[in-house]
Design an enzyme around this catalytic site. Structure first.
Site, PDB file in Angstrom:
ATOM      1  N   MET A 186      11.148 -53.925 -10.525  1.00 42.24           N
ATOM      2  CA  MET A 186      12.594 -54.180 -10.463  1.00 42.24           C
ATOM      3  C   MET A 186      13.350 -52.915 -10.850  1.00 42.24           C
ATOM      4  O   MET A 186      12.955 -52.199 -11.774  1.00 42.24           O
ATOM      5  CB  MET A 186      12.955 -55.314 -11.411  1.00 42.24           C
ATOM      6  CG  MET A 186      12.437 -56.623 -10.899  1.00 42.24           C
ATOM      7  SD  MET A 186      13.229 -57.981 -11.748  1.00 42.24           S
ATOM      8  CE  MET A 186      12.405 -59.337 -10.949  1.00 42.24           C
ATOM      9  N   MET A 211      22.205 -49.032 -17.746  1.00 45.21           N
ATOM     10  CA  MET A 211      23.263 -48.478 -16.895  1.00 45.21           C
ATOM     11  C   MET A 211      23.870 -49.584 -16.025  1.00 45.21           C
ATOM     12  O   MET A 211      24.497 -49.305 -15.002  1.00 45.21           O
ATOM     13  CB  MET A 211      22.713 -47.350 -16.035  1.00 45.21           C
ATOM     14  CG  MET A 211      22.228 -46.167 -16.886  1.00 45.21           C
ATOM     15  SD  MET A 211      22.272 -44.598 -16.046  1.00 45.21           S
ATOM     16  CE  MET A 211      21.129 -44.888 -14.719  1.00 45.21           C
ATOM     17  N   GLY A 223      14.338 -57.196 -15.330  1.00 47.86           N
ATOM     18  CA  GLY A 223      13.711 -56.156 -16.174  1.00 47.86           C
ATOM     19  C   GLY A 223      14.554 -55.912 -17.419  1.00 47.86           C
ATOM     20  O   GLY A 223      14.042 -55.892 -18.545  1.00 47.86           O
ATOM     21  N   HIS A 224      15.860 -55.722 -17.206  1.00 39.31           N
ATOM     22  CA  HIS A 224      16.769 -55.535 -18.352  1.00 39.31           C
ATOM     23  C   HIS A 224      16.736 -56.757 -19.271  1.00 39.31           C
ATOM     24  O   HIS A 224      16.714 -56.632 -20.497  1.00 39.31           O
ATOM     25  CB  HIS A 224      18.205 -55.351 -17.864  1.00 39.31           C
ATOM     26  CG  HIS A 224      18.432 -54.127 -17.021  1.00 39.31           C
ATOM     27  ND1 HIS A 224      18.768 -54.187 -15.693  1.00 39.31           N
ATOM     28  CD2 HIS A 224      18.369 -52.808 -17.321  1.00 39.31           C
ATOM     29  CE1 HIS A 224      18.924 -52.965 -15.220  1.00 39.31           C
ATOM     30  NE2 HIS A 224      18.677 -52.108 -16.178  1.00 39.31           N
TER      31      HIS A 224
HETATM   32  P1  AMP Z   1      18.510 -48.511 -16.464  1.00 36.59           P
HETATM   33  O1  AMP Z   1      19.660 -49.462 -16.445  1.00 36.59           O
HETATM   34  O2  AMP Z   1      17.815 -48.379 -15.148  1.00 36.59           O
HETATM   35  O3  AMP Z   1      18.840 -47.197 -17.118  1.00 36.59           O
HETATM   36  O4  AMP Z   1      17.417 -49.190 -17.408  1.00 36.59           O
HETATM   37  C1  AMP Z   1      17.724 -49.594 -18.716  1.00 36.59           C
HETATM   38  C2  AMP Z   1      16.445 -49.935 -19.419  1.00 36.59           C
HETATM   39  O5  AMP Z   1      15.784 -50.994 -18.711  1.00 36.59           O
HETATM   40  C3  AMP Z   1      15.456 -48.757 -19.471  1.00 36.59           C
HETATM   41  O6  AMP Z   1      14.810 -48.751 -20.735  1.00 36.59           O
HETATM   42  C4  AMP Z   1      14.494 -49.079 -18.367  1.00 36.59           C
HETATM   43  O7  AMP Z   1      13.211 -48.519 -18.547  1.00 36.59           O
HETATM   44  C5  AMP Z   1      14.445 -50.610 -18.439  1.00 36.59           C
HETATM   45  N1  AMP Z   1      13.985 -51.160 -17.169  1.00 36.59           N
HETATM   46  C6  AMP Z   1      14.428 -50.830 -15.927  1.00 36.59           C
HETATM   47  N2  AMP Z   1      13.717 -51.489 -14.982  1.00 36.59           N
HETATM   48  C7  AMP Z   1      12.803 -52.243 -15.643  1.00 36.59           C
HETATM   49  C8  AMP Z   1      11.777 -53.146 -15.235  1.00 36.59           C
HETATM   50  N3  AMP Z   1      11.534 -53.396 -13.952  1.00 36.59           N
HETATM   51  N4  AMP Z   1      11.035 -53.754 -16.188  1.00 36.59           N
HETATM   52  C9  AMP Z   1      11.261 -53.496 -17.502  1.00 36.59           C
HETATM   53  N5  AMP Z   1      12.212 -52.656 -17.959  1.00 36.59           N
HETATM   54  C10 AMP Z   1      12.977 -52.043 -17.043  1.00 36.59           C
END
Ligand code: AMP
Length: 282
Positions: A184, A30, A36-37
């Protein structure tokens, strides 16, 4: 790095790549990207010939309109970060592109949508299922990468992909943390300075709970102690803390040796809702 905004252009690009036999890794996000991403991106780059990231703040998974309105956005920075990380393709559609016309489809996940995140975010997982199904259908990747931070999200996606025979392999990647232990998250940038200083307590609580369970303390006792820990912290409001089976996410009250566990929680610092978990692989 090539950036696409429409389904048609994205599909046409991918159609051209298929005959070349290139494997494609999908990293749905998103935006408001962080390390993390990028760790998901790196995993895809190791496994696949080409890596495709998507940036889409999916409105149907937000049960709280204010959360959607204030969700962090930094598109230009994100594109630069992806480019620098060596991403090959990026898909950034508008909401009207993804939800064109009337959208009536809802995906139900049974018990999985009534526990933990599902219990406190009604409709959230139907929205997650919908957007992930749409992205998988648009991009047909070989492997799709998700983070363990959203453990329950991964479980519902796994269920959907298995039940619908979707031809994609799913990979779950470990949680990347700040040096002080805070997982993160794009939402971390909504924290005030004071809240940010307090936020590492979340991982500390999970680590303490894990330590107690591994030392043989029973689950109700550890749960009570963890809740008491948060009750002392007036600026963090615990929403739930659950000890669950890592595979089924079913709540567990008694330890058994063979069972891998996940300790999951959600909490609020002011208006900012954060989730985190740790795993105990027995
Ligand atoms: P989001 O943009 O928050 O929807 O996350 C996109 C992807 O990145 C999802 O699969 C999340 O689980 C993963 N993600 C978010 N935060 C982390 C993190 N700290 N470490 C690893 N993966 C993450």
């Amino acid at each position: 790095m090539e950036v696409y905004h429409t389904i048609e252009a994205m599909r046409s690009k991918l159609k051209g790549l298929r005959p070349l036999g290139k494997t494609i890794g999908l990293v749905p996000t998103m935006g408001a990207l962080h390390a993390g991403h990028l760790s998901l991106l790196k995993a895809s780059q190791q496994d696949c010939d080409l890596t495709l990231a998507t940036i889409f703040v999916n409105p149907t998974q937000f049960n709280n309109p204010e959360d959607l309105k204030t969700y962090p956005k930094q598109l230009e920075t994100d594109i630069k970060m992806l480019e620098k990380a060596g991403c090959d393709l990026v898909f950034i559609p508008e909401v009207e592109e993804i939800y064109a016309g009337e959208s009536i489809l809802e995906i139900k996940f049974g018990e999985l949508e009534h526990i933990m995140e599902g219990k406190y975010r009604p409709g959230h997982f139907s929205g997650v299922g919908l957007i992930v199904a749409k992205l998988l259908n648009i991009t047909s990747p070989d492997i799709a990468y998700f983070g363990q931070k959203d453990l329950q999200q991964f479980n519902i996606i796994k269920q959907m992909v298995n039940e619908l025979f979707m031809p994609v392999k799913l990979k779950l990647m470990p949680i990347i943390r700040e040096e002080d232990g805070l997982a993160m998250s794009s939402r971390n940038r909504k924290l005030s300075e004071k809240q940010r200083l307090l936020a590492p307590k979340i991982y500390q609580a999970l680590s303490n709970a894990k330590r107690m369970l591994m030392a043989g303390k029973d689950i109700p006792d550890v749960t009570e102690k963890t809740k008491a820990y948060f009750a002392e912290l007036s600026d963090i409001r615990l929403e739930y803390f659950e000890v669950v089976n890592l595979e089924t996410l079913k709540s567990i009250n008694m330890l058994s040796q063979a069972e891998p566990l996940a300790l999951c929680l959600a909490c609020y610092l002011g208006d900012v809702r954060l989730i985190d978990n740790v795993v105990i692989e027995q």
